[in-house]
Design an enzyme around this catalytic site. Structure first.
Site, PDB file in Angstrom:
ATOM      1  CG  ASP A  29      -0.256  -0.059   2.308  1.00  0.00           C
ATOM      2  OD1 ASP A  29       0.811  -0.104   2.314  1.00  0.00           O
ATOM      3  OD2 ASP A  29      -1.180   0.020   3.482  1.00  0.00           O
ATOM      4  CB  SER A  30       4.585   1.627  -0.393  1.00  0.00           C
ATOM      5  OG  SER A  30       4.751   0.676  -1.281  1.00  0.00           O
ATOM      6  CD  GLU A  89       8.311  -0.456   7.008  1.00  0.00           C
ATOM      7  OE1 GLU A  89       7.265  -1.149   6.717  1.00  0.00           O
ATOM      8  OE2 GLU A  89       8.329   0.500   6.633  1.00  0.00           O
ATOM      9  CE  LYS A 148       3.370  -5.874   3.399  1.00  0.00           C
ATOM     10  NZ  LYS A 148       3.071  -4.731   4.504  1.00  0.00           N
TER      11      LYS A 148
END
Ligand code: KIV
Length: 265
Positions: free
Chosen positions: A45-46, A181, A112
């Site tokens: 979704d970046s 992350e 994800k």
């Protein structure tokens, strides 16, 4: 069925061969990255930031995710496709299950989800439906407002303890892959050794089972002109984008990326 399956990823973890993953949002880049040897393609979704120009991932819709997943599927040559469930999917369990079906129908092989132990119920339900889950821990960008910015997570001992416990809980619930992350490298290594599922890192040091980077970042493209500490520009010194992708895959596989300078203490 992709050429790379969950069994492939588990075999790579067991053999110690590193897994290379890149974000991908369209058919041509998916084609190029998969031919360059990336085992996993992430429709992150970046895309809300790098494609749409928003300052966070929050405005992205499930229709956006399904559209880009379908495009990636058409270009992909054998990589395993993972699609992010966007912020709006978290409003209820039913919504999350419905949105997972939409992105799987569009071509994903795995979804994800960002979050900790509370994702156990959705993970169990998704597994019952035959949908594998990659659980995303650490700096989860959908929670940027809770974190007060894009900050490294797990530096304090209580945060580190929580991350360790979340990783174990997510594995026990049935998560197939874990993504860490922006967590300290030593903590990421410890978590990777504590779980049997493959762990992919971004800003999490060299001790994870694999690496992912946002494609635009590793090609040196940025709207802000700034690049996060954990990014390396792989286009530098390469004649073209296919070679940059191949250089990234090689560097992940031979352990030269990430270096200590890309991680957090
Ligand atoms: O949305 C995304 O691209 C991601 C990566 C940064 C891991 O979640």
């Amino acid at each position: 069925m992709p050429d790379v399956t969950l069994t492939t990823l588990q075999g790579l973890k067991q053999s110690g061969e590193k897994i290379a993953m890149l974000t991908s949002y369209d058919a041509t880049f998916a084609h190029t990255a998969s031919l360059a040897g990336a085992e996993m393609l992430l429709i992150g979704d970046s895309l809300g930031m790098v494609l749409q120009g928003h300052d966070s991932t929050l405005p992205v819709t499930v229709e956006d995710m399904a559209y880009h997943t379908a495009a990636v599927k058409r270009g992909n040559k054998g990589a395993l496709i993972v699609t992010d469930l966007p912020f709006e999917s978290g409003t209820s369990l039913d919504q999350l299950l419905r949105d997972s079906v939409k992105v799987m129908q569009a071509g994903a092989h795995m979804v994800k989800l960002e979050g900790g132990a509370w994702l156990a119920e959705p993970i169990i339900r998704l597994a019952q439906m035959g949908i594998p889950v990659c659980a995303h821990l650490g700096l989860t960008p959908q929670a940027v407002n809770l974190f007060g910015g894009f900050k490294v997570q797990g530096r304090q001992e209580n945060q580190a303890r929580q991350l360790r416990a979340d990783a174990i809980a997510l594995e026990q619930a049935g998560a197939a892959v874990l993504l860490l992350e922006c967590v300290p490298s030593a903590l990421a290594k410890e978590i990777t050794e504590a779980v049997k599922i493959p762990v992919i890192g971004i800003g999490a040091g060299a001790g994870t089972d694999g690496q992912v980077l946002v494609m635009h970042d590793m090609l040196g493209l940025s709207l802000s002109g700034r690049s996060p500490k954990f990014v390396k520009n792989f286009l530098e010194g390469q004649p073209d984008i296919q070679s940059a992708f191949a250089a990234y895959v090689k560097a992940v596989k031979d352990g030269t990326f990430p270096g200590p300078e890309h991680g957090f203490a």
